[in-house]
Design a protein around this motif. Sequence first.
Motif, PDB file in Angstrom:
ATOM      1  N   PHE A 122      43.039  31.037  37.683  1.00  0.00           N
ATOM      2  CA  PHE A 122      42.992  32.388  37.744  1.00  0.00           C
ATOM      3  C   PHE A 122      43.756  32.514  39.455  1.00  0.00           C
ATOM      4  O   PHE A 122      44.509  33.328  39.750  1.00  0.00           O
ATOM      5  CB  PHE A 122      41.690  32.944  37.957  1.00  0.00           C
ATOM      6  N   GLY A 123      43.619  31.260  40.270  1.00  0.00           N
ATOM      7  CA  GLY A 123      44.322  32.325  41.748  1.00  0.00           C
ATOM      8  C   GLY A 123      43.640  33.330  42.213  1.00  0.00           C
ATOM      9  O   GLY A 123      42.732  34.058  41.515  1.00  0.00           O
ATOM     10  N   GLY A 124      44.250  33.416  43.135  1.00  0.00           N
ATOM     11  CA  GLY A 124      44.073  35.375  43.214  1.00  0.00           C
ATOM     12  C   GLY A 124      43.492  34.773  44.847  1.00  0.00           C
ATOM     13  O   GLY A 124      42.975  33.360  45.769  1.00  0.00           O
ATOM     14  N   VAL A 125      42.237  35.816  45.693  1.00  0.00           N
ATOM     15  CA  VAL A 125      41.306  36.334  46.306  1.00  0.00           C
ATOM     16  C   VAL A 125      40.299  36.456  45.882  1.00  0.00           C
ATOM     17  O   VAL A 125      39.607  36.924  44.990  1.00  0.00           O
ATOM     18  CB  VAL A 125      41.913  37.785  47.104  1.00  0.00           C
ATOM     19  N   VAL A 126      38.948  34.865  46.911  1.00  0.00           N
ATOM     20  CA  VAL A 126      37.546  35.856  46.419  1.00  0.00           C
ATOM     21  C   VAL A 126      36.851  36.604  47.338  1.00  0.00           C
ATOM     22  O   VAL A 126      37.285  36.333  48.649  1.00  0.00           O
ATOM     23  CB  VAL A 126      37.202  33.457  46.791  1.00  0.00           C
ATOM     24  N   HIS A 127      36.080  37.649  46.365  1.00  0.00           N
ATOM     25  CA  HIS A 127      35.773  38.547  47.392  1.00  0.00           C
ATOM     26  C   HIS A 127      33.892  38.314  47.712  1.00  0.00           C
ATOM     27  O   HIS A 127      33.938  39.247  48.842  1.00  0.00           O
ATOM     28  CB  HIS A 127      36.321  40.140  46.891  1.00  0.00           C
ATOM     29  N   ASP A 128      33.403  37.714  46.754  1.00  0.00           N
ATOM     30  CA  ASP A 128      32.181  38.102  46.922  1.00  0.00           C
ATOM     31  C   ASP A 128      32.051  36.576  46.137  1.00  0.00           C
ATOM     32  O   ASP A 128      32.249  36.196  44.722  1.00  0.00           O
ATOM     33  CB  ASP A 128      31.397  38.904  46.357  1.00  0.00           C
ATOM     34  N   MET A 129      30.645  35.970  45.995  1.00  0.00           N
ATOM     35  CA  MET A 129      29.939  35.353  44.928  1.00  0.00           C
ATOM     36  C   MET A 129      28.524  35.745  45.051  1.00  0.00           C
ATOM     37  O   MET A 129      27.799  35.979  45.475  1.00  0.00           O
ATOM     38  CB  MET A 129      29.702  33.490  46.007  1.00  0.00           C
ATOM     39  N   SER A 130      28.127  35.036  43.657  1.00  0.00           N
ATOM     40  CA  SER A 130      26.844  34.645  43.145  1.00  0.00           C
ATOM     41  C   SER A 130      25.483  34.579  44.395  1.00  0.00           C
ATOM     42  O   SER A 130      25.950  33.877  45.061  1.00  0.00           O
ATOM     43  CB  SER A 130      26.249  34.558  42.304  1.00  0.00           C
ATOM     44  N   SER A 131      24.387  35.033  44.431  1.00  0.00           N
ATOM     45  CA  SER A 131      23.208  33.741  45.177  1.00  0.00           C
ATOM     46  C   SER A 131      23.375  32.348  44.863  1.00  0.00           C
ATOM     47  O   SER A 131      22.713  31.610  45.755  1.00  0.00           O
ATOM     48  CB  SER A 131      21.659  34.702  45.207  1.00  0.00           C
ATOM     49  N   SER A 132      23.866  31.893  43.366  1.00  0.00           N
ATOM     50  CA  SER A 132      23.254  31.171  43.224  1.00  0.00           C
ATOM     51  C   SER A 132      24.976  29.882  43.134  1.00  0.00           C
ATOM     52  O   SER A 132      24.455  28.849  43.395  1.00  0.00           O
ATOM     53  CB  SER A 132      23.003  30.237  42.037  1.00  0.00           C
ATOM     54  N   GLY A 133      26.233  30.520  44.200  1.00  0.00           N
ATOM     55  CA  GLY A 133      26.999  30.184  43.744  1.00  0.00           C
ATOM     56  C   GLY A 133      28.046  29.536  42.742  1.00  0.00           C
ATOM     57  O   GLY A 133      29.083  28.643  43.048  1.00  0.00           O
ATOM     58  N   GLN A 134      27.267  30.139  42.113  1.00  0.00           N
ATOM     59  CA  GLN A 134      28.286  29.309  40.499  1.00  0.00           C
ATOM     60  C   GLN A 134      29.377  30.458  40.229  1.00  0.00           C
ATOM     61  O   GLN A 134      29.703  30.059  39.213  1.00  0.00           O
ATOM     62  CB  GLN A 134      26.786  29.268  39.747  1.00  0.00           C
ATOM     63  N   THR A 135      28.802  31.284  40.615  1.00  0.00           N
ATOM     64  CA  THR A 135      29.687  32.288  40.284  1.00  0.00           C
ATOM     65  C   THR A 135      30.847  33.230  41.532  1.00  0.00           C
ATOM     66  O   THR A 135      29.986  33.164  42.097  1.00  0.00           O
ATOM     67  CB  THR A 135      29.137  33.721  39.572  1.00  0.00           C
ATOM     68  N   LEU A 136      31.998  33.478  41.573  1.00  0.00           N
ATOM     69  CA  LEU A 136      32.847  33.729  42.098  1.00  0.00           C
ATOM     70  C   LEU A 136      33.632  35.157  41.900  1.00  0.00           C
ATOM     71  O   LEU A 136      34.222  34.924  40.818  1.00  0.00           O
ATOM     72  CB  LEU A 136      33.922  32.954  42.492  1.00  0.00           C
ATOM     73  N   PHE A 137      33.522  35.994  42.503  1.00  0.00           N
ATOM     74  CA  PHE A 137      34.012  37.864  42.557  1.00  0.00           C
ATOM     75  C   PHE A 137      35.727  36.904  42.883  1.00  0.00           C
ATOM     76  O   PHE A 137      36.236  37.663  43.992  1.00  0.00           O
ATOM     77  CB  PHE A 137      33.375  38.582  42.958  1.00  0.00           C
ATOM     78  N   ILE A 138      36.742  36.945  41.683  1.00  0.00           N
ATOM     79  CA  ILE A 138      38.350  36.721  41.949  1.00  0.00           C
ATOM     80  C   ILE A 138      38.975  37.971  41.419  1.00  0.00           C
ATOM     81  O   ILE A 138      38.719  39.008  41.026  1.00  0.00           O
ATOM     82  CB  ILE A 138      38.546  35.768  41.080  1.00  0.00           C
ATOM     83  N   GLU A 139      39.568  38.318  42.976  1.00  0.00           N
ATOM     84  CA  GLU A 139      40.833  39.002  42.246  1.00  0.00           C
ATOM     85  C   GLU A 139      42.081  37.832  41.959  1.00  0.00           C
ATOM     86  O   GLU A 139      42.347  37.953  43.056  1.00  0.00           O
ATOM     87  CB  GLU A 139      40.692  40.052  43.635  1.00  0.00           C
ATOM     88  N   PRO A 140      42.306  38.133  40.975  1.00  0.00           N
ATOM     89  CA  PRO A 140      43.890  37.369  40.255  1.00  0.00           C
ATOM     90  C   PRO A 140      44.681  38.165  41.403  1.00  0.00           C
ATOM     91  O   PRO A 140      45.432  39.134  41.576  1.00  0.00           O
ATOM     92  CB  PRO A 140      43.988  37.963  38.855  1.00  0.00           C
ATOM     93  N   ASP A 141      45.995  37.353  41.421  1.00  0.00           N
ATOM     94  CA  ASP A 141      46.898  37.193  41.576  1.00  0.00           C
ATOM     95  C   ASP A 141      47.610  38.576  41.536  1.00  0.00           C
ATOM     96  O   ASP A 141      48.273  39.604  42.120  1.00  0.00           O
ATOM     97  CB  ASP A 141      47.881  35.746  41.706  1.00  0.00           C
ATOM     98  N   ALA A 142      47.985  38.138  39.867  1.00  0.00           N
ATOM     99  CA  ALA A 142      48.533  39.690  39.316  1.00  0.00           C
ATOM    100  C   ALA A 142      47.949  40.849  39.467  1.00  0.00           C
ATOM    101  O   ALA A 142      48.747  41.848  39.037  1.00  0.00           O
ATOM    102  CB  ALA A 142      48.505  39.121  37.915  1.00  0.00           C
ATOM    103  N   VAL A 143      46.971  41.320  40.214  1.00  0.00           N
ATOM    104  CA  VAL A 143      46.409  42.836  40.269  1.00  0.00           C
ATOM    105  C   VAL A 143      45.708  42.580  42.067  1.00  0.00           C
ATOM    106  O   VAL A 143      45.760  43.667  41.945  1.00  0.00           O
ATOM    107  CB  VAL A 143      45.037  42.882  39.493  1.00  0.00           C
ATOM    108  N   VAL A 144      46.455  41.850  42.883  1.00  0.00           N
ATOM    109  CA  VAL A 144      46.605  41.973  44.017  1.00  0.00           C
ATOM    110  C   VAL A 144      47.352  43.162  44.342  1.00  0.00           C
ATOM    111  O   VAL A 144      46.904  44.141  45.530  1.00  0.00           O
ATOM    112  CB  VAL A 144      46.647  40.503  45.504  1.00  0.00           C
ATOM    113  N   GLN A 145      48.344  43.436  43.652  1.00  0.00           N
ATOM    114  CA  GLN A 145      49.562  44.731  44.797  1.00  0.00           C
ATOM    115  C   GLN A 145      49.195  45.751  44.059  1.00  0.00           C
ATOM    116  O   GLN A 145      48.968  46.469  45.011  1.00  0.00           O
ATOM    117  CB  GLN A 145      50.385  43.982  43.889  1.00  0.00           C
ATOM    118  N   ALA A 146      48.259  45.866  42.916  1.00  0.00           N
ATOM    119  CA  ALA A 146      48.085  46.786  42.559  1.00  0.00           C
ATOM    120  C   ALA A 146      46.642  47.539  42.861  1.00  0.00           C
ATOM    121  O   ALA A 146      46.618  48.543  42.882  1.00  0.00           O
ATOM    122  CB  ALA A 146      47.690  46.848  40.686  1.00  0.00           C
TER     123      ALA A 146
END
Length: 784
Positions: free
Chosen positions: A210-234
């Motif tokens: 997906f690329g983009g920016v990681v803003h947070d992750m779960s306590s287990s580290g298995q999930t990353l909350f990503i802002e894809p490049d396609a919506v960064v500008q929006a």
Amino acid sequence: MEKRVLKTLEFDKVRELVLTYCTSSAGRSHMEKLVPVSEYTEVVKLLEETDEGLAILRVRGNVPMGGISDVRPHAKRAQIGGMLSAYELMEIANTIRASRILRQFIETVDEDEDISIPHFLAKKEQLPILTGLEHEINHAIDDNGYVIDSASNVLRSIRQSLRIQEGRVREKLEGYTRGRNAAKMLSDSIVTIRNDRYVIPVKAEYRSHFGGVVHDMSSSGQTLFIEPDAVVQANNEIRNLKMKEQEEIEKILLELSVKVQEVAHDLFVLVDILSEIDVILAKAKFGTANKCSKPEVNNTGYIRLVKARHPLIPIEEAVANTIEFGQDITTIVITGPNTGGKTVTLKTVGLCTLMAQAGLPIPALDGSEIAVFDSVYADIGDEQSIEQSLSTFSSHMVNIVDILKKFDSRSLIIFDELGSGTDPQEGAALAISILDEVHGTGARVMATTHYPELKAYGYNRPGVANASVEFDIDTLSPTYRLLIGVPGRSNAFEISKRLGLHGHIIDRAKKFTGSDRGEVDSMIASLESSRVQSEKDAEQTHAILLETEELKRELEAKLSEFDEMKEKLIEKAKEKAKKIVEEARTESEAVISELRAMRLNAGAQVKEHELIEARKRLEGASPAEDKKKIKAKAAPRPLQVGDEVKVLAYGQKGTLIEKVADKEWIVQIGILKMKLDESGLEYSKPEKTKDPVVSATVKGRDSYVKLELDLRGERYENALLRTEKYLDDALLSNYHQVSIIHGKGTGALRQGVQNYLKNHPRVKSYRYGEAGEGGHGVTVVELK
């Protein structure tokens, strides 16, 4: 009033109770500062305000006081140029709205209810009207403290753009969640927010996809909350719009804060008055809940408490006492053993005085009266330990010395266990000296003591009364009833005897007390016996009074019932009489109509027997009267043939033709001959001379009809009835012209008569009388 006295007499606890009835923070803050006042006019005003509150609650049940906040800190911050938050502005608007509703409520009560509320009306007039500011705030901020879109056109435009942009971002991200690999690459098919930016939950191993920016992750580290490049500008655009939104909101809040600054003083006044009203209503609610009443107040030092209770003792447990002093008696000394309720009695008097001077209703019955004192002093202590005797005595003396320095004739002074804590002989001497000091200046004093020497104090000095708290020997417990005029006694011998102490020990102890003590106790016992008998007599008298009042009520009810029945019978009789009269009038009108028809059919003359028959019908139409049969007047001589007589049954005159039996005669009535009993005939003196034509005319009618009818002084309806009958009689008498006298007056009777003449079929014309005939007071009628 000194704070120490307020605490000693527990006024602060009463104030805490009243505070619970306040509905606003401003009211509670105001109540916390409540203290008694010593100005007589101010006390009267405070009690009148509370009484108005009681009246409003009684007729309306409640007063709308919701939505009031203490916005004075907000107004003060706006006054110095601060920016208020949306929530603070909302509280200001709600408080203004509450004042508007309260103002309308007070106006409604004044218009609709039969109560007088001048103090509430005065406060209503003092409430500033800030409806304009209320509307401006409500136009920009909702009830939840949120600045709404309509606050400004700029804010509406920004939020519309923001919603559009957020919709686009969510749409793009939802495309990822619906893709073929969504279940494989995403931890959950949702769009969420981290750091105010829209993101999707991506499994850690697919981050690079997906690329983009990681803003947070779960306590287990298995999930990353990503802002894809396609919506960064929006998302950046959304961030920018939110900053503009916040700037516009601050601008709106600052404008509204400036408007608050302009009326800050009015807001201070508004909150002060609302808090005063809240406190008044809290006092009234407290009074209602605790069965209190408004006392009368005076400036003469007179106290009269009717069945007074201590307000902090539950109603079902408190013993009510009637206490009166301050006029002839200015000092009361209560003697007797401990735990009898002496201290509670002192506190009740002191506390009721403080409550009244603070505008609070007191826990006593109607008819109570309280004096307004410049100051109230109290020395009350519960320490009775032998180990603390010195410190207790010293503490009391320090307090008493302070009181003696400050009191004057307009003071209420309360001493509990005066002179205690030291040698009994010295303590009693000090107590007497101190009482002499305060009593001599005219102050109102209540004191309790253990010392028997003070039992004689009230008998030796004018203006002083002894009192005690009743003790039940049978139950070995106090009744807590105050007995004014009867000094107390310890009852130690009686209590010891009932508890089983040998009689010889008690007898020996009595010898040690001395003869004076025995005489005093005997006197007290005699007084108590007399009091008990007096109370029994009073109860019997009261029972007789109640029975008498009940009999009086029953008699009044019977009399009222009789009057009501009498009125009903009178009304019924009137209705019946009215019905009979109506029937008679209907029959009379029918007879008159027949006479008119007979006259028309007969040409110009009605036969005599027809007139007699019509008269009999008219007499039959009259209401039947329950009366004795009419008897003829005695004739000056026996009746003879040729005598003129009046036939009483018909009201006609006739001539005796022949005597057919002892008491029967043939009588000529007009053209008719009738056999009649002598008892129905009355001798009539013959007229000297009569014109034959006139005589015949008179015999053809039942009575002489005048050429004029006088209606002056008649009621309108009666006048028209008389006019109708008169015209019929005039027509039967062959009159061609008659006069009706109605007078000038208001013209109503004249108008009514002429309206009737206008519609009469036998009236040819009518006119006002000439100058010699009565003018406009007479109507001359020409008949057909």
